[in-house]
Design an enzyme around this catalytic site. Sequence first.
Site, PDB file in Angstrom:
ATOM      1  N   CYS A  45       0.698  -1.211  -0.055  1.00  0.00           N
ATOM      2  CA  CYS A  45      -0.066   0.129   0.158  1.00  0.00           C
ATOM      3  C   CYS A  45       0.841   1.352   0.065  1.00  0.00           C
ATOM      4  CB  CYS A  45      -0.843   0.001   1.314  1.00  0.00           C
ATOM      5  SG  CYS A  45      -2.105  -1.532   1.384  1.00  0.00           S
TER       6      CYS A  45
HETATM    7  C1  BEZ Z   1       0.532  -4.378   1.766  1.00  0.00           C
HETATM    8  O1  BEZ Z   1      -0.169  -3.514   1.487  1.00  0.00           O
HETATM    9  O2  BEZ Z   1       1.656  -4.641   1.807  1.00  0.00           O
HETATM   10  C2  BEZ Z   1      -0.372  -5.659   2.254  1.00  0.00           C
HETATM   11  C3  BEZ Z   1      -1.378  -5.290   2.817  1.00  0.00           C
HETATM   12  C4  BEZ Z   1      -2.511  -6.411   3.261  1.00  0.00           C
HETATM   13  C5  BEZ Z   1      -2.057  -7.578   3.094  1.00  0.00           C
HETATM   14  C6  BEZ Z   1      -0.859  -8.060   2.538  1.00  0.00           C
HETATM   15  C7  BEZ Z   1       0.012  -7.182   1.964  1.00  0.00           C
END
Ligand code: BEZ
Length: 211
Positions: A45
Amino acid sequence: MALRLGDEAPDFTAQTTMGEINFHEWLGDSWAVFFSHPADFTPVCTTELGTVSKYRDQFKARNVKTIALSVDPLGSHHEWIKDINETQNTTLDYPIIADEDKSIATMYDMLHPNSTVNLTVRSVFIIDPDKKIKLMLIYPASTGRNFDEIIRVIDSLQLTTNYSVATPANWKDGEDVVISPSITNEDIPAKFPKGHTEIKSYLRTTPQPNK
Ligand code: BEZ
């Protein structure tokens, strides 16, 4: 009722990192990319929100506003933005919605309990100036989105809104396009003065008309 292409994007009032907004008022006469992400302070994210920030000139050139959503609270968003700016070398300047009660995520079907309980999946909605939904994409949490593809789709949508054409597989801005089947061969010269190629009676291409 699930949202479908062509539906009006549901309106809402939300708390965001840039103050309270009414979605439809905020949209104004712009196109919009409305995207959800699973959670603040997560690695993928962080790269996604930074990338959208760095693409600001490309979105602006296309009259597109961007807005993100997660179910984390506003204070968390503000703290996380500092990390995004630091790690992604940007200054994030678009709103992030704090949808703590999940009301907006529910309205846009961004919660997929079989995928990630209680977290929003990576949804993308492209909304046109009439506030109609023109594209919906859903990615799993583990896969960061390709924002070049989002830009490419916006280019296609904006082109095909104004001309009787469609864009073929892997098309990029500037490449030849497909003439809509509704256009007769007789009407082609007037509508597409740059000429055309007939590969099959149903597969006719022409140089991109607005280039
Ligand atoms: C991420 O944004 O890295 C992420 C968010 C939720 C689950 C897995 C990865």
